[in-house]
Design an enzyme around this catalytic site. Structure first.
Site, PDB file in Angstrom:
ATOM      1  N   HIS A  33      -0.681  -5.856   2.334  1.00 13.74           N
ATOM      2  CA  HIS A  33      -1.967  -6.706   2.408  1.00 13.74           C
ATOM      3  C   HIS A  33      -1.657  -8.050   1.563  1.00 13.74           C
ATOM      4  CE1 HIS A  33      -5.327  -3.407   2.714  1.00 13.74           C
ATOM      5  NE2 HIS A  33      -5.728  -4.501   3.489  1.00 13.74           N
ATOM      6  N   GLU A  79       0.706  -1.187   0.181  1.00 17.25           N
ATOM      7  CA  GLU A  79       0.004  -0.084   0.060  1.00 17.25           C
ATOM      8  C   GLU A  79       0.828   1.285  -0.016  1.00 17.25           C
ATOM      9  OE1 GLU A  79      -2.896  -0.015  -0.477  1.00 17.25           O
ATOM     10  OE2 GLU A  79      -3.518  -2.423  -0.155  1.00 17.25           O
ATOM     11  N   CYS A 109      -7.782  -1.648   7.887  1.00 19.77           N
ATOM     12  CA  CYS A 109      -6.419  -1.731   7.439  1.00 19.77           C
ATOM     13  C   CYS A 109      -5.976  -0.202   7.193  1.00 19.77           C
ATOM     14  CB  CYS A 109      -6.345  -2.573   6.199  1.00 19.77           C
ATOM     15  SG  CYS A 109      -6.538  -4.405   6.761  1.00 19.77           S
TER      16      CYS A 109
END
Lengths: 206, 206, 206, 206
Positions: free
Chosen positions: A170, A78, A146
């Site tokens: 992730h 991310e 998250c």
């Protein structure tokens, strides 16, 4: 000796396991690294408090957060976290307001719209691909816990002007499923996290 | 007491396991059924010989063949088998000719182009769906050893005019994979095969 | 001069156009070919009658049938047709029985389970790929009127022992859609059919 | 009378058309709206200059930007724009640096990491779904000129403290393609933009 806090999540949404908890449980600390493992609850508020308490106690040089991206068939690194709690009920059955009325709200009122990961995401991706591990850069960590945790860490370090690199990875499902969804070998994901940790030790971006 | 031969395949193509072997290994014989389990090689010729030998020795009332459908996210109940060996090298590195020159050929020269499964595929699908197991009817079992075996059994029973019902079920991967491909819980697939066996006992189509 | 009958279908299922009708409408006869174009209704029974009438009147050397494969993103060259009318209502709202009670039945009772296309499908696929047109071999033409027509032609030529090569090509949507489904340029599909016709003229398989 | 600037892009990447240009070209101004249409180049720097010039000249109350999301099968309403020019060559063959050496850089050094759209994205999505138009909220507008333009507008309005609502809508391909990619009817997309404009007139979020 670099101190790294690595976090994962408890199972949620009726799942029996969370791939992040499984993989983090198996991760070995790379050389030159003191590793602290932390399992977070999938609950608005509580997850952040648990993370912040661990940061205060451990005083890490870097924080690598991990979570489950159900349906994904690749490791997702991310790059950015948004200041947004989506209208999603947590494991307590509550929205981020603490109530049961559907609502979307900022993670911190007055905070910036987003923060970029302070890990070198591209370098981590390249290191994963060098070992043939499917890995993509992602520009949205979603709108659930998250993203909430990733934003919370980056926001706090920015506010306190602390040079702690932080980012989020992730993971696909780690178990075969009744619905035939994509999943990935736990050993591959464990290795992926060790590769990421090694890159963080080599020198973070910040 | 109905005698059912259930077949599966050895792992192939570099895989460590074959979901059909795993699931068949765990299957319990439903009440009223004498079950014989047989593992077939993924080799042209040898697979058919092994199947025919077991049929001769066990004299089953029905044959349920199973195999791996990598990439599928549902149980696939095959309705039809074609008289075709695709141009695919087996685990011996050979085409169906027994040679290494790329070739496609009929399974049995002069045999019909295809046979329909003599199982009640729709009833099996309905029984699977009643337990929320993802299941689809498939009209092509491919061009490799799975189709080869299904055709071989149906062709032989037709030629000998024997009332033995036979059909094929394809299973998704049973293990999490490096490439993040779809997979399904082994217990779900084992249960699926038991459901199929129970339907076969209740009364086959033929 | 080789006589080729090329067929397409009327729009169905609420569609305004059928890609097969659009493409066949634009196809030019390759050199050395007398081309007869025929539009078929999407109705059990009527489609077959219309096809057979045209075959009797035109006496083709080859028949290339085409239809719409909604949702596909490639040209699909069908290798096999099954002796099966699926439980699907046609444009008259009727099943293949001619009634409204859900039923699946053989196309012709007593006919073989399937016929292989008597076109050289692999050669056609290679010719399409040589022009960068996405094309796959398909081993199931479905269970609706496309498969019905393909089977009907092959069955009749087999029964009458006539050396007429015949096969089927499925086309993606030719128009942009409200639901954002895959589609393909009409000119590309028209070209694809011309390439297939040229291959048929060069020498069919049979 | 509310003044709305609606922008689209020229075709790029070898495409003959850009769905945003086609749809914007056909859009009618809803009642109570003075609409100004602007086509932007797919070039770093120039696109922003062209946008800013039009804003200065027209002094809009709101800006609706649109672009092509090749491969998408739904209208994508972008909720957030990042401060990032991805390492992508524009139609001049240049990176955002103006040079040819691969580089990723911020859109504006020192600007926030991101801005949220100041349109009511959820309300627009609901209005589209009410007319059965496939529409999703998106949390990443990518890293190319679409995100660049969206960020640029939001950044400028924030810096100048101007109450101009602004947002971005991504559209699927509007033409059938050789590669069989998803596409959407131009009329549906034109209607989608008119629905979005109507929602903007009703009262923007800001």
């Amino acid at each position: 000796m670099k101190k790294i806090l690595i976090t994962c999540f408890e199972p949620f949404g009726g799942e029996k396991i969370n791939p992040s908890e499984e993989a983090v449980g198996k991760v070995s600390a790379p050389r030159g690294c003191e590793l602290k493992k932390l399992r977070l609850p999938v609950r608005w508020g509580e997850a952040q408090k648990s993370l912040f308490d661990a940061i205060d106690a451990f005083l890490p040089d870097a924080v690598l957060m991990t979570g489950q991206a159900g349906g994904s068939s690749a490791i997702r690194i991310e790059r950015v976290a948004m200041n947004l709690c989506g209208a999603i009920k947590d494991e307590n059955g509550l929205y981020a307001t603490g109530g049961t009325e559907e609502a979307e709200l900022p993670i911190r009122e007055g905070a910036p719209a987003a923060y970029f990961s302070t890990l070198d995401c591209k370098k981590i991706q390249n290191a994963l691909k060098a070992e043939d591990i499917p890995a993509v850069l992602s520009y949205s960590a979603g709108t659930y816990i998250c993203n909430y945790i990733m934003f919370s860490a980056l926001d706090r370090f920015a506010c306190e002007n602390r040079k702690i690199s932080a980012g989020f990875i992730h993971l696909p499902y780690a178990n075969c499923r009744k619905d035939g969804a994509p999943s990935m070998e736990l050993d591959v994901m464990t290795r992926a996290l060790e590769i990421a940790l090694a890159q963080i030790i080599l020198g973070e971006k910040l």
